[in-house]
Enzyme design. Structure first.
Site, short mmCIF file in Angstrom:
data_model
loop_
_atom_site.label_atom_id
_atom_site.label_comp_id
_atom_site.label_asym_id
_atom_site.label_seq_id
_atom_site.Cartn_x
_atom_site.Cartn_y
_atom_site.Cartn_z
N ALA A 63 0.86 -1.19 0.00
CA ALA A 63 0.00 0.00 0.00
C ALA A 63 0.89 1.23 0.00
CB ALA A 63 -0.89 0.00 1.24
N LYS A 64 0.23 2.37 -0.13
CA LYS A 64 0.94 3.65 -0.20
C LYS A 64 1.88 3.85 0.98
CE LYS A 64 -1.99 6.99 -0.46
NZ LYS A 64 -3.06 7.82 -0.98
N ARG A 65 1.46 3.38 2.15
CA ARG A 65 2.28 3.62 3.35
C ARG A 65 3.66 2.96 3.25
NH1 ARG A 65 -1.40 -0.17 4.89
NH2 ARG A 65 -0.49 -2.22 5.30
N HIS A 66 3.81 2.04 2.28
CA HIS A 66 5.10 1.37 2.14
C HIS A 66 6.10 2.19 1.31
CE1 HIS A 66 2.65 -2.34 3.20
NE2 HIS A 66 3.58 -2.27 4.12
#
Ligand code: GLU
Length: 316
Positions: A253-256
């Site tokens: 996901a984006k948080r990665h």
């Protein structure tokens, strides 16, 4: 029971025709792109058509410009498809017709429950586990109960009478799979056809013979197969492909971090380098080896795909 929906482009139908069906809610990340690449490889290696379908029914989640951005991302890694791209928001008549068929067969019932009520009913009385299985609260309402609910409550969703039937299927990558199907929603209470219903109607109408998608959708497949059986539709073959995970072991996901083509581009990496990472992660190229899509196609063997998820590790 026959659906009566005509199959589009029936003359070209091949049992291996494949598709990629993104929801235009954000840019595709390397995990989505890898699934698209695999769906393309499965179809093209069988000499079949590859279609792209935009799953834009959930209007609250669709973001403007994302459809164009996603198609550009697919093109940037070299994928091509038989057009035109189909948009679910333009196919309401097909879904309504499909719902009507189920309704006429007595397979649907209105459900007035809120999410919170379902959660509470599932937890009671033992407080065992929170599950999204529908406990059947509205399945056998009397006419009086229904009138009361209609008078005082929000508009109902429509659920399928599946009654916890067990559905099994053979996945091309995972082998024998099975699951119990609860009375799931086929039309949401805002009137939108549910994902499960729309996907089944579209795959049949588009002549999709092989569904290749992320393993995160495995739980949906027994529901979709049950719908196909009730509607008298052909059952496609399924291949649920392993996901790309973040370094923390959770779904990418984006948080990665830098996980989209645009993010990678900002770091000076071109789409071909991202493709090279995907090819390595699929065992289709060695370290430092850049391969064209044609090379990947000639090397592709579904039987040799790594069965386990891949951890996103750019530069490796
Ligand atoms: N639209 C779904 C998603 O983006 C995929 C549906 C499917 O492949 O069946 O997760």
């Amino acid at each position: 029971m026959a659906l009566g929906a005509s199959r589009e482009a029936a003359t070209q139908f091949s049992g291996s025709d494949g598709r990629f069906a993104p929801s235009p809610t954000g840019p595709l990340h390397v995990g989505n792109l890898r699934t698209a690449l695999l769906a393309w490889l499965f179809a093209r290696s069988a000499g079949a058509r590859f279609l792209v379908r935009v799953e834009d029914l959930d209007r609250s989640r669709v973001r403007p410009g994302m459809e164009e951005a996603q198609l550009a991302e697919l093109r940037a890694i070299g994928l091509d498809w038989e057009g035109p791209v189909v948009r679910q928001s333009e196919r309401m008549a097909l879904y309504e017709q499909t719902l009507e068929g189920l309704g006429e067969a007595g397979l649907l019932y209105p459900c007035y429950c809120t999410r919170a009520e379902i959660r509470a009913a599932v937890l009671a009385p033992h407080g065992i586990s929170a599950s999204d299985r529908y406990p059947g609260t509205c399945r056998e309402l009397s006419a009086k109960e229904r009138t009361e609910k209609e008078a005082s409550r929000r508009p109902p969703a429509l659920r399928l009478r599946a009654e916890n039937i067990r559905v099994g299927f053979e996945d091309r990558l995972l082998g024998d799979c099975q699951g119990h199907v609860d009375d799931f929603v086929v039309r949401r209470n805002d009137g939108a056809p549910a994902y499960q219903l729309a996907v089944v109607a579209d795959d049949a109408a588009q002549g999709v013979g092989e569904v290749v998608r992320g393993a995160d959708l495995l739980d949906s497949t027994p529901r979709q197969i049950l719908l196909q059986r009730l509607l008298g539709l052909p059952e496609p073959r399924y291949a649920h492909v392993p996901l790309v995970l973040g370094p923390d072991g959770r779904r990418l996901a984006k948080r990665h971090g830098a996980v989209t083509l645009a993010d990678r581009g900002a770091l000076g990496e071109c789409p071909q380098e991202v493709l090279a990472w995907m090819a390595r992660s699929l065992g289709l190229a060695g370290r430092g080896e850049k391969r064209t899509l044609a090379d990947l196609l000639s090397r592709f063997d579904p039987g040799r795909l790594p069965p386990e998820p891949t951890i996103w590790s750019p530069g490796v």
